[in-house]
Design a protein around this motif. Structure first.
Motif, short mmCIF file in Angstrom:
data_model
loop_
_atom_site.label_atom_id
_atom_site.label_comp_id
_atom_site.label_asym_id
_atom_site.label_seq_id
_atom_site.Cartn_x
_atom_site.Cartn_y
_atom_site.Cartn_z
N ALA A 1 33.83 30.01 -2.34
CA ALA A 1 32.38 30.36 -2.45
C ALA A 1 31.75 30.16 -1.12
O ALA A 1 31.93 29.28 -0.41
N ARG B 1 24.78 31.93 -3.93
CA ARG B 1 26.37 31.13 -3.89
C ARG B 1 27.06 32.51 -4.20
O ARG B 1 26.76 33.01 -5.45
N SER C 1 30.39 33.73 -5.18
CA SER C 1 31.85 33.43 -5.58
C SER C 1 33.02 34.52 -5.31
O SER C 1 32.69 35.55 -5.54
N GLU D 1 28.31 24.13 -8.44
CA GLU D 1 28.45 25.19 -9.05
C GLU D 1 27.23 25.75 -9.66
O GLU D 1 27.06 27.12 -9.41
N THR D 2 26.58 25.01 -10.35
CA THR D 2 25.17 25.47 -10.92
C THR D 2 24.02 25.64 -9.78
O THR D 2 22.91 26.41 -10.13
#
Lengths: 151, 512
Positions: free
Chosen positions: B87, B115, B117, B194-195
């Protein structure tokens, strides 16, 4: 840890007779009364500790007159300073939430506990000039301080 | 890139401090005629920008972000190279206007973390604003209420310390599975990796909460993290374990005011270099600090070399007058000679340049790459390399070690001075360069080196960066072969919208 000079008297206050009577109003004395309304108290933990400063004509700078301590109550707290003579006064205060008798600060001297000043609805940085937070007392009077806390 | 720094607990300076100097420092010299340039009436900024933007599509790079998006698969040109998986995170100011009021300075915008990925299944995208204390107050109020480093805002919220104003908008650091969004005047803010959900301010302990913590922490070869916190004429030297626990935080004096944004870490030393600046008398809570950060003609940049373990001062030196935001890498020879690269601008009033984009103008980018040799004794050797560069980055496996290559953003279109439109690989040993020209319709951001798994050679990996195509009004992430960026890109993922230009980032390799 660095200590802001204005907090020193309050730290000394921890050993003063006033602290021994903390949570109680000071005994009634002759003279004028300055009532400090402390707003924005975020919890009932610990105490609100306040330092009354006074400046008489001819004084180059303000001097400590006395201290006031009250148990904190979420919302607001009232502290009275009785027995005062006419003149200019100001209050600087903090919320000693962990009841350790001192204002906790970070390594660069910024309070980590809530603090405020008389006649100051919005804390905007450092300690206001005395004239900004002063109350000119010729009769009993009330002033308000709103505590501000670090995020 | 910067912001209010708490400095002295003095009556006036207690919170007025900001990037780069003692609050109490008030220059006695008379102010030059242009001193008021940064302090345009706040009500005029937004209409001035709107008027300029109507005829200049490049200014999408300085407009409010169009939103916070979640995109699982974006359109890709080319092919994501095998082995590149992880990421790419980028932080940057991305909200500049509320209720018709626009900030004065680019670096005041709320931080948006993006972000990207990247992996075998394609490229996904997520963007989230860092949910700082100031942002939550202003979201609720529907307008700006918090003081800023660029100044001019009607202050309606308490100011208790740096974190009252922290926009968390400059960079990002992976720490123990989480991401820390970084500013430089106050605390790091923890995000879910992640979030991108905001978890809260980092308290490293030892009284460091709310103290300045720069946006350019550097990781040693053993995984430990070093950082600095700017107190103007003093510095906080931080050392953290490889999982982000504070090992040491020590304040050292620098003996003079002067801004610093980045620093250098070698295998033995931590090097702080102050720009030729000092805050003038215009500095205040209302004005902020950026407008007061002024060049001091004749003042060299000051180098302070500290032992990175003890934090003791080892030696000092001077470099040519000017301003440096960023260094690529520093390393140290056995005899203590320190070598590094820097993007140095002879204009020490550089912080003023970044008021311009808020009014629809472009900064005057004139930083030049230099190779610097700092001997144990004697004068430093400063050798010029490419002109008009910024955002130097190296292979992270070579940080603190001897490196040969540095990658930077540069300008390759003749006559261009507004923004970077090319990425350059510079060979520090022979001065040769390899350039990929995005083209005049692009405005490019920092590019990061991602080592190829198992790779040994310094340039064995990929160069990954984001950019705005102002003609298409779309932002994109582009992947190059880091050995040969001049041969063209390997893959490019496109957003459907233009995002504001960001600042710094990190690539986190996917765990296998």
């Amino acid at each position: 840890m660095r200590i802001s000079p204005w907090m020193m008297p309050i730290i000394f206050c921890a050993a003063s007779p006033i602290i021994a009577a903390e949570g109680k109003d000071c005994p009634k004395k002759d003279g004028l009364i300055l009532t400090l309304k402390v707003e924005g108290v975020r919890s009932s933990m610990g105490q609100i500790r306040a330092e009354l400063l006074g400046k008489q004509p001819g004084d180059a700078k303000a001097k400590t007159v006395t201290y006031g301590v009250k148990d904190a109550q979420s919302g607001s707290v009232v502290i009275e300073f009785p027995g005062l003579t006419p003149g200019d006064y100001a209050v600087q205060l903090y919320h000693d939430e962990n009841a350790n008798g001192k204002v906790d600060m970070n390594m660069v001297g910024i309070p980590l506990e809530g603090f405020g000043f008389s006649n100051t609805p919005l804390v905007a940085g450092g300690i206001p000039e005395f004239d900004k937070m002063k109350v000119s007392l010729s009769a009993d009077a009330t002033t308000t301080a709103v505590l501000a806390y670090a995020p | 890139m910067s912001g209010p720094h708490n400095t002295e607990p003095s009556r006036r300076g207690f919170l007025a401090g900001t990037a780069g100097g003692l609050a109490a420092v008030a220059a006695t010299r008379s102010l030059p005629a242009f001193a008021q340039d940064p302090y345009h009436p706040i009500d005029e900024i937004a209409p001035t920008f709107a008027k300029a933007r109507a005829s200049d599509p490049r200014l999408a790079g300085f407009a409010n972000a169009p939103g916070e998006f979640d995109l699982t698969h974006i359109r890709i040109e080319g092919k994501v190279p095998k082995g590149l998986s992880g990421a790419f995170y980028r932080n940057g100011p991305a909200l500049f206007e509320r209720d018709g009021v626009r900030y004065r300075h680019w670096f005041d915008g709320d931080g948006l973390v993006q972000r990207w990925s990247i992996g075998p299944s394609g490229i996904g995208y997520r963007g989230r604003f860092v949910a700082t204390h100031k942002r939550s107050l202003e979201e609720k109020a529907g307008k700006f209420v918090v003081a800023t480093s660029g100044g001019g805002i009607a202050i309606k919220a308490p100011l208790t310390g740096s974190d009252s104003t922290n926009p968390s908008n400059t960079s990002i650091l992976p720490v123990d599975g989480a991401m820390w969004a970084l500013w430089e005047g106050g605390s790091a803010v923890e995000l879910d990796a992640e979030t991108l959900a905001t978890k809260g301010y980092i308290d490293l302990g030892e009284g460091s909460k709310g103290a300045p913590f720069s946006a350019h922490p550097r990781v040693g070869e053993d995984g430990r993290v070093w950082n600095v916190g700017s107190l103007g004429s003093r510095v906080i030297l931080y050392r953290l374990s490889n999982n982000g626990k504070l090992e040491q935080a020590r304040i050292q004096t620098l003996g003079q005011p002067g801004y610093y944004h980045d620093f250098l870490l070698t295998s033995r030393s931590l090097v702080v270099i102050q720009c030729s600046t000092q805050s003038d008398a215009t500095r205040s809570i209302e004005n902020g600090s950026f407008g007061s950060m002024r060049a001091v003609p004749g003042k060299p940049m000051k180098v302070h070399v500290f032992d990175r373990e003890s934090c003791d001062l080892i030696r000092q030196a001077e470099l040519p007058e000017g301003f440096v935001f960023h260094f690529g890498n520093g390393w140290e020879e056995e005899d203590g000679t320190i070598r590094f690269d820097m993007a140095h601008d002879g204009n020490a009033d550089l912080m003023l340049e970044f008021f311009k984009p808020m009014r629809g103008l472009f900064p005057d980018w004139n930083a030049r790459a230099y190779r610097v040799t700092l001997p144990v004794k004697g004068a430093p050797l400063v050798e010029p390399l490419q002109k008009q560069v910024e955002f130097p980055k190296v292979n992270p496996h070579f940080e603190t070690r001897r490196n040969r290559f540095v990658y930077m953003s540069t300008m390759a279109t003749a006559g261009r001075a507004d923004w970077f439109d090319a990425v350059v690989k510079i060979d520090l040993e022979n001065g040769k360069d390899q350039i990929f020209r995005y083209g005049p319709e692009w405005m490019i951001e920092e590019h990061l080196f991602v080592p190829r798994p198992g790779g040994v050679k310094e340039d064995d990996g990929w160069l990954v960066g984001t950019a705005l195509n102002w003609k298409k009004q779309r932002s994109a992430l582009t992947v190059f072969d880091a050995a040969h960026p001049e041969r063209g890109f390997l893959a490019r993922g496109w957003l459907d919208t233009a995002m504001p230009l960001g600042l710094h980032g990190q690539f986190v390799v996917a765990s296998s």
